[in-house]
Design a protein around this motif. Structure first.
Motif, short mmCIF file in Angstrom:
data_model
loop_
_atom_site.label_atom_id
_atom_site.label_comp_id
_atom_site.label_asym_id
_atom_site.label_seq_id
_atom_site.Cartn_x
_atom_site.Cartn_y
_atom_site.Cartn_z
N SER A 39 9.75 3.32 -9.50
CA SER A 39 8.34 3.12 -9.83
C SER A 39 8.20 2.37 -11.16
N ARG A 40 8.96 2.79 -12.16
CA ARG A 40 8.87 2.16 -13.47
C ARG A 40 9.31 0.71 -13.43
N GLN A 41 10.41 0.42 -12.75
CA GLN A 41 10.94 -0.94 -12.74
C GLN A 41 10.14 -1.87 -11.84
N SER A 42 9.54 -1.35 -10.79
CA SER A 42 8.78 -2.19 -9.86
C SER A 42 7.32 -2.34 -10.26
N GLY A 43 6.80 -1.40 -11.06
CA GLY A 43 5.38 -1.39 -11.39
C GLY A 43 4.52 -0.82 -10.28
N ILE A 44 5.14 -0.28 -9.22
CA ILE A 44 4.40 0.34 -8.12
C ILE A 44 4.04 1.76 -8.51
N PRO A 45 2.76 2.12 -8.48
CA PRO A 45 2.37 3.47 -8.92
C PRO A 45 3.04 4.56 -8.10
N LYS A 46 3.29 5.69 -8.74
CA LYS A 46 3.98 6.79 -8.08
C LYS A 46 3.21 7.30 -6.87
N ASP A 47 1.87 7.20 -6.90
CA ASP A 47 1.10 7.74 -5.78
C ASP A 47 1.21 6.89 -4.52
N ARG A 48 1.84 5.71 -4.61
CA ARG A 48 2.09 4.90 -3.42
C ARG A 48 3.49 5.13 -2.84
N ILE A 49 4.31 5.88 -3.56
CA ILE A 49 5.68 6.14 -3.13
C ILE A 49 5.72 7.52 -2.47
N HIS A 50 6.13 7.55 -1.24
CA HIS A 50 6.03 8.77 -0.43
C HIS A 50 7.28 9.65 -0.63
N LEU A 51 7.07 10.79 -1.28
CA LEU A 51 8.15 11.73 -1.54
C LEU A 51 7.87 13.09 -0.92
N ASP A 52 6.90 13.16 -0.02
CA ASP A 52 6.49 14.44 0.56
C ASP A 52 7.65 15.22 1.17
N LEU A 53 8.61 14.51 1.75
CA LEU A 53 9.68 15.17 2.49
C LEU A 53 10.90 15.50 1.64
N LEU A 54 10.88 15.14 0.37
CA LEU A 54 12.09 15.25 -0.43
C LEU A 54 12.60 16.69 -0.54
N ASP A 70 0.81 -1.22 0.00
CA ASP A 70 0.00 0.00 0.00
C ASP A 70 0.84 1.27 0.00
N HIS A 71 2.02 1.21 0.63
CA HIS A 71 2.87 2.39 0.75
C HIS A 71 4.32 1.96 0.60
N VAL A 72 5.11 2.79 -0.08
CA VAL A 72 6.55 2.55 -0.18
C VAL A 72 7.28 3.79 0.32
N MET A 73 8.11 3.61 1.33
CA MET A 73 8.93 4.66 1.89
C MET A 73 10.36 4.41 1.43
N LEU A 74 10.83 5.26 0.50
CA LEU A 74 12.09 5.03 -0.19
C LEU A 74 13.26 5.77 0.45
N HIS A 75 14.43 5.30 0.12
CA HIS A 75 15.67 6.04 0.26
C HIS A 75 15.49 7.34 -0.55
N LEU A 76 15.54 8.49 0.13
CA LEU A 76 15.19 9.76 -0.52
C LEU A 76 16.43 10.45 -1.08
N MET A 97 11.66 8.16 8.54
CA MET A 97 11.08 9.51 8.64
C MET A 97 9.84 9.62 7.76
N ALA A 98 9.88 9.00 6.58
CA ALA A 98 8.71 9.02 5.70
C ALA A 98 7.55 8.26 6.32
N LEU A 99 7.85 7.13 7.00
CA LEU A 99 6.81 6.38 7.69
C LEU A 99 6.18 7.22 8.79
N GLN A 100 7.00 7.88 9.58
CA GLN A 100 6.48 8.73 10.66
C GLN A 100 5.62 9.86 10.11
N HIS A 101 6.07 10.46 9.00
CA HIS A 101 5.33 11.57 8.41
C HIS A 101 3.98 11.09 7.88
#
Length: 319
Positions: free
Chosen positions: A252-267, A236-242, A280-284
């Protein structure tokens, strides 16, 4: 064994430095600086104020995570070697004393760079599952580095600029009195030895690493998801190395996981903060109400060297 994780405690410094200022000091040309701002999406980097110390951030994050309770073990994941005098010598004893855990064991986890904090979660799980472990034991995981100690370690060629931050969380077994916020489902690790030169890689190796690191991160996450009995599209959610937006788009392209599931709010406002990014992305996401009970969250970290770590957790019912 059912292992739980507490909410993540995040401690940020008071200072903020523009990424562009770091790039100027590092000798980057205008075109590269525009790339970092417009394409990579990096703007600000949290930076210790003149009267702040990294140790203080770690203590505050640890105290918030402990919430007055004990921990049998402290694991501190970090990327950089201890650069300041105040983080050397008697640092473990001083940190334990300030946390009220003088009788607890303390270990630092390094040399796997930004994968160190999530790897500490895995080691905490192993510790809690050892023969004879008390079911109510808890492990305090700390993470954080002072990127601002040296621009040489802060600026990563063609990739990102790293800042100062600290996180704390508890990993505990099935007998813990407090209900866990997250249930550990599975994890996976990986390494690509082609990039063992780390920060000493020549430019062509850095370029290759930046091109393929998302591929390796996806492969590691896929193994973690399968270990949890899931396909990656069930996350449901992916918190990436930012590190930057380019990496996130490639992932996103290689995994097929939609961009809206990848949390980049803090970038833009925090950028890359070594091994603390995903937590930190999980906490946010939790603090802003984006997580629901039963959601599966993937945490992904990449360390130069090159090391990869993925951890999958499930959001538990809130009180």
């Amino acid at each position: 064994m059912s292992v739980g994780l507490s909410r993540v405690a995040v401690q940020l410094p008071r200072g903020i430095e523009a990424v562009d200022d770091v790039l100027v000091r590092s000798g980057c040309r205008p075109m590269e600086r525009r790339m970092f701002a417009k394409v990579y999406g990096l703007r600000d980097s949290p930076t210790l104020a003149a009267d702040e110390r990294m140790e203080d951030l770690l203590v505050e994050a640890g105290r918030a995570a402990l919430d007055g309770g004990p921990a049998a073990l402290i694991l501190y994941g970090h990327t950089l070697l201890m650069a300041e005098v105040d983080l050397c010598g008697e640092f473990p004893d001083r940190l334990r004393s300030r946390l009220g855990l003088s009788g607890s064991r303390f270990y630092g986890l390094s040399h796997i760079n930004c994968a160190s904090v999530l790897r500490a979660v895995e080691l905490a799980r192993s510790f809690l599952g050892r023969p004879g472990a008390d079911p109510d034991e808890r492990v305090l995981v700390l993470g954080g580095d002072q990127g601002s100690a040296s621009d040489r370690g802060r600026f990563i060629t063609g990739s990102t600029v790293a800042g100062d931050s600290a996180i704390g969380l508890l990993v505990h077994g099935p007998g813990a009195a407090a209900r866990p916020r997250y249930r550990y489902l599975a994890g996976a690790s990986g390494r690509d030895t082609r990039f063992h030169r780390n920060m000493r890689m020549p430019a062509e190796e850095f370029a290759l690493f930046n091109r393929i690191c998302s591929e390796q991160a996806v492969e590691t996450l896929d193994r973690a998801a399968r270990a949890a009995g899931l396909a990656m599209d069930r996350l449901d959610h992916v918190m990436l190395h930012l590190s930057n937006q380019v990496f996130a788009r490639s992932f996103s392209r290689q995994s097929g996981i939609p961009k809206d599931r990848i949390h980049l709010d803090l970038l833009a406002e925090r950028g890359h903060n070594f091994g603390t990014d995903a937590l930190m992305a999980l906490q946010h996401a939790d603090r802003t109400g984006r997580l629901r009970p039963g959601d599966r969250c993937a945490l992904v970290a990449i360390g130069l060297g090159a090391y990869f770590q993925a951890v999958i957790v499930e959001v538990a019912e809130d009180r």
